[in-house]
Design a protein around this motif. Sequence first.
Motif, PDB file in Angstrom:
ATOM      1  N   LEU A  83      52.105  44.737  31.989  1.00  0.00           N
ATOM      2  CA  LEU A  83      51.525  44.234  32.973  1.00  0.00           C
ATOM      3  C   LEU A  83      51.548  45.511  33.972  1.00  0.00           C
ATOM      4  CD1 LEU A  83      52.574  40.614  33.885  1.00  0.00           C
ATOM      5  CD2 LEU A  83      50.446  41.362  33.291  1.00  0.00           C
ATOM      6  N   ARG A  84      52.782  46.238  33.912  1.00  0.00           N
ATOM      7  CA  ARG A  84      52.754  47.382  35.056  1.00  0.00           C
ATOM      8  C   ARG A  84      51.711  48.356  34.753  1.00  0.00           C
ATOM      9  NH1 ARG A  84      57.791  48.061  34.035  1.00  0.00           N
ATOM     10  NH2 ARG A  84      58.633  47.232  35.998  1.00  0.00           N
ATOM     11  N   GLN A  85      51.606  48.746  33.225  1.00  0.00           N
ATOM     12  CA  GLN A  85      50.733  49.749  32.793  1.00  0.00           C
ATOM     13  C   GLN A  85      49.220  49.372  33.336  1.00  0.00           C
ATOM     14  OE1 GLN A  85      51.105  52.711  31.661  1.00  0.00           O
ATOM     15  NE2 GLN A  85      48.987  53.187  31.306  1.00  0.00           N
ATOM     16  N   ASP A  86      49.062  47.946  33.008  1.00  0.00           N
ATOM     17  CA  ASP A  86      47.404  47.567  33.334  1.00  0.00           C
ATOM     18  C   ASP A  86      47.042  47.476  34.735  1.00  0.00           C
ATOM     19  OD1 ASP A  86      46.884  47.109  30.752  1.00  0.00           O
ATOM     20  OD2 ASP A  86      47.391  44.813  30.837  1.00  0.00           O
ATOM     21  N   LEU A  87      48.155  47.207  35.688  1.00  0.00           N
ATOM     22  CA  LEU A  87      48.005  47.137  37.058  1.00  0.00           C
ATOM     23  C   LEU A  87      48.050  48.420  37.594  1.00  0.00           C
ATOM     24  CD1 LEU A  87      50.253  44.014  38.026  1.00  0.00           C
ATOM     25  CD2 LEU A  87      47.708  44.097  38.197  1.00  0.00           C
ATOM     26  N   SER A  88      48.795  49.385  37.199  1.00  0.00           N
ATOM     27  CA  SER A  88      49.002  50.757  37.667  1.00  0.00           C
ATOM     28  C   SER A  88      47.412  51.452  37.502  1.00  0.00           C
ATOM     29  CB  SER A  88      49.987  51.414  37.121  1.00  0.00           C
ATOM     30  OG  SER A  88      51.127  50.870  37.295  1.00  0.00           O
ATOM     31  N   GLU A  89      46.741  51.078  36.384  1.00  0.00           N
ATOM     32  CA  GLU A  89      45.537  51.884  36.259  1.00  0.00           C
ATOM     33  C   GLU A  89      44.347  51.219  37.038  1.00  0.00           C
ATOM     34  OE1 GLU A  89      44.868  50.849  32.262  1.00  0.00           O
ATOM     35  OE2 GLU A  89      46.273  52.470  31.405  1.00  0.00           O
ATOM     36  N   GLN A  90      44.533  50.122  37.779  1.00  0.00           N
ATOM     37  CA  GLN A  90      43.509  49.579  38.397  1.00  0.00           C
ATOM     38  C   GLN A  90      43.701  49.530  40.129  1.00  0.00           C
ATOM     39  OE1 GLN A  90      41.375  48.325  36.512  1.00  0.00           O
ATOM     40  NE2 GLN A  90      42.554  48.345  34.768  1.00  0.00           N
ATOM     41  N   VAL A  91      44.690  50.159  40.625  1.00  0.00           N
ATOM     42  CA  VAL A  91      45.063  50.178  42.025  1.00  0.00           C
ATOM     43  C   VAL A  91      45.443  51.567  42.497  1.00  0.00           C
ATOM     44  CG1 VAL A  91      45.979  48.037  41.988  1.00  0.00           C
ATOM     45  CG2 VAL A  91      47.573  49.750  41.642  1.00  0.00           C
ATOM     46  N   SER A  92      45.314  51.810  43.583  1.00  0.00           N
ATOM     47  CA  SER A  92      45.593  53.121  44.178  1.00  0.00           C
ATOM     48  C   SER A  92      47.096  53.621  44.034  1.00  0.00           C
ATOM     49  CB  SER A  92      45.471  53.209  45.767  1.00  0.00           C
ATOM     50  OG  SER A  92      46.225  52.059  46.466  1.00  0.00           O
ATOM     51  N   ALA A  93      47.195  54.691  44.152  1.00  0.00           N
ATOM     52  CA  ALA A  93      48.580  55.300  43.666  1.00  0.00           C
ATOM     53  C   ALA A  93      49.641  54.799  44.981  1.00  0.00           C
ATOM     54  CB  ALA A  93      48.772  56.917  43.941  1.00  0.00           C
ATOM     55  N   VAL A 185      28.370  47.053  40.259  1.00  0.00           N
ATOM     56  CA  VAL A 185      29.730  47.169  39.566  1.00  0.00           C
ATOM     57  C   VAL A 185      30.105  46.112  38.696  1.00  0.00           C
ATOM     58  CG1 VAL A 185      30.593  48.685  41.528  1.00  0.00           C
ATOM     59  CG2 VAL A 185      31.090  46.302  41.586  1.00  0.00           C
ATOM     60  N   MET A 186      29.422  44.927  38.796  1.00  0.00           N
ATOM     61  CA  MET A 186      29.968  43.736  38.064  1.00  0.00           C
ATOM     62  C   MET A 186      30.121  43.817  36.820  1.00  0.00           C
ATOM     63  SD  MET A 186      30.490  40.259  39.239  1.00  0.00           S
ATOM     64  CE  MET A 186      29.261  39.744  40.452  1.00  0.00           C
ATOM     65  N   ALA A 187      29.303  44.432  36.057  1.00  0.00           N
ATOM     66  CA  ALA A 187      29.310  44.647  34.550  1.00  0.00           C
ATOM     67  C   ALA A 187      30.489  45.443  34.205  1.00  0.00           C
ATOM     68  CB  ALA A 187      27.827  45.003  34.241  1.00  0.00           C
ATOM     69  N   GLY A 188      30.604  46.643  34.784  1.00  0.00           N
ATOM     70  CA  GLY A 188      31.611  47.554  34.648  1.00  0.00           C
ATOM     71  C   GLY A 188      33.041  47.454  35.208  1.00  0.00           C
ATOM     72  N   ASP A 189      33.174  46.239  36.100  1.00  0.00           N
ATOM     73  CA  ASP A 189      34.408  46.198  36.884  1.00  0.00           C
ATOM     74  C   ASP A 189      35.606  46.005  35.920  1.00  0.00           C
ATOM     75  OD1 ASP A 189      36.003  45.639  39.167  1.00  0.00           O
ATOM     76  OD2 ASP A 189      36.223  43.481  38.327  1.00  0.00           O
ATOM     77  N   PRO A 190      36.751  46.851  35.830  1.00  0.00           N
ATOM     78  CA  PRO A 190      37.904  46.859  34.899  1.00  0.00           C
ATOM     79  C   PRO A 190      38.691  45.306  35.112  1.00  0.00           C
ATOM     80  CG  PRO A 190      38.404  48.281  36.589  1.00  0.00           C
ATOM     81  CD  PRO A 190      36.767  47.967  36.840  1.00  0.00           C
ATOM     82  N   VAL A 191      38.845  45.028  36.410  1.00  0.00           N
ATOM     83  CA  VAL A 191      39.720  43.730  36.852  1.00  0.00           C
ATOM     84  C   VAL A 191      39.018  42.754  36.012  1.00  0.00           C
ATOM     85  CG1 VAL A 191      40.603  42.294  38.438  1.00  0.00           C
ATOM     86  CG2 VAL A 191      40.705  44.838  38.830  1.00  0.00           C
ATOM     87  N   LEU A 192      37.599  42.514  36.347  1.00  0.00           N
ATOM     88  CA  LEU A 192      36.919  41.375  35.914  1.00  0.00           C
ATOM     89  C   LEU A 192      37.087  41.351  34.369  1.00  0.00           C
ATOM     90  CD1 LEU A 192      35.291  39.004  36.865  1.00  0.00           C
ATOM     91  CD2 LEU A 192      33.287  40.469  36.670  1.00  0.00           C
ATOM     92  N   ALA A 193      36.958  42.597  33.564  1.00  0.00           N
ATOM     93  CA  ALA A 193      37.005  42.693  32.224  1.00  0.00           C
ATOM     94  C   ALA A 193      38.286  42.066  31.724  1.00  0.00           C
ATOM     95  CB  ALA A 193      36.630  43.965  31.797  1.00  0.00           C
ATOM     96  N   ARG A 194      39.264  42.448  32.475  1.00  0.00           N
ATOM     97  CA  ARG A 194      40.869  42.067  31.874  1.00  0.00           C
ATOM     98  C   ARG A 194      40.897  40.731  32.213  1.00  0.00           C
ATOM     99  NH1 ARG A 194      45.063  42.342  28.944  1.00  0.00           N
ATOM    100  NH2 ARG A 194      46.943  42.242  29.910  1.00  0.00           N
ATOM    101  N   LEU A 195      40.287  40.266  33.352  1.00  0.00           N
ATOM    102  CA  LEU A 195      40.636  38.406  33.390  1.00  0.00           C
ATOM    103  C   LEU A 195      39.694  37.951  32.305  1.00  0.00           C
ATOM    104  CD1 LEU A 195      39.896  38.448  37.360  1.00  0.00           C
ATOM    105  CD2 LEU A 195      42.043  38.005  35.954  1.00  0.00           C
ATOM    106  N   GLN A 196      38.670  38.368  32.048  1.00  0.00           N
ATOM    107  CA  GLN A 196      37.632  37.842  31.001  1.00  0.00           C
ATOM    108  C   GLN A 196      38.500  37.864  29.517  1.00  0.00           C
ATOM    109  OE1 GLN A 196      34.908  35.911  31.502  1.00  0.00           O
ATOM    110  NE2 GLN A 196      35.054  35.419  29.232  1.00  0.00           N
TER     111      GLN A 196
END
Length: 328
Positions: A83-93, A185-196
Amino acid sequence: MEPFVFFGGKGGVGKTTVSCAYALRCARDGQRTLVVSTDPAHSVTDVFDQPFDDSPRSVDGIDGLDAVEIDPEDEVTRHLDELRQDLSEQVSASMVNEINRQLEMAHGTPGAYESALFDRFVDVMRTSEPYDRVVFDTSPTGSTLRLLGLPDLLEGWIDRLIHKRRTSIDLFEKAAVGNTEPRRVMAGDPVLARLQERKEFFEFAGSALHDDAAFFLVLNPDELSLNETERAIATLREEDLAVRGLVANKLTPSPDPDEDGRGARYLRDRVETEAARLETIRSEFDPPLVAEIGWRSAEVTGDLLSDVADNLDIETAAEPPTHVSSGQ
């Protein structure tokens, strides 16, 4: 018989012994079998007298049988690290330190254990192609019931998160002004992709548990065990997960007819009491009693485990799963 078999019950009733015995019986009948344990006491290691870890390993001397021991504490750590790895890739430093702090706090929170084990159980089912039968030796009843109820709970939660994320992206795109093209950005949104991805994971888990899993409860012939078993049957029914059978374990042996000492009288009293409870199980509990297993004077390993396997009136031939995960 469904390919995935779960043995549950109150702590200390003998779930590991029965799980290993059934796995042995399946392997003897030609089913390529994996037995999976989440007992931190490493009971499967004791039953088969060899070490196991979180990767499948062949059981010595038993063709077609592998075993895995999942350490719950290690699973929680691994789960939170992912989870830490996934979230760290989606948010600001600037948010990474806060994420790390929150996940450290989450390590000991209620639900972290069940969530981590649930993910691992589903991963085992999704990657079970090498096996005809997977046998799960589960944690005590309360934890197991919470674990089995997660798909419905988390599916709805993920649906709400997906809806909120889509709404947020839609509002963001509509806010484009002037000569600036709307950001699609809907189709390429990484957060949406992860939720799906998580939604599909929970959908597979729910379908597999309902259609490809059989549940058996192990109990001892005492009042507390019967009461907890009755509650577990009702809870599993609420989740639309039917119990296929009950295993009565640790039955008291009868003394020889010519014995009349204090110990013999005590044993006869216990046998009589247990017989009444077994009759209650047969007459008042819907799932059938598929085995009556007596106390052994030694640890149940080797030939004794084979004797227990012979007592289990449970089908061993496995149907292939009806649900195959795209994650395989």
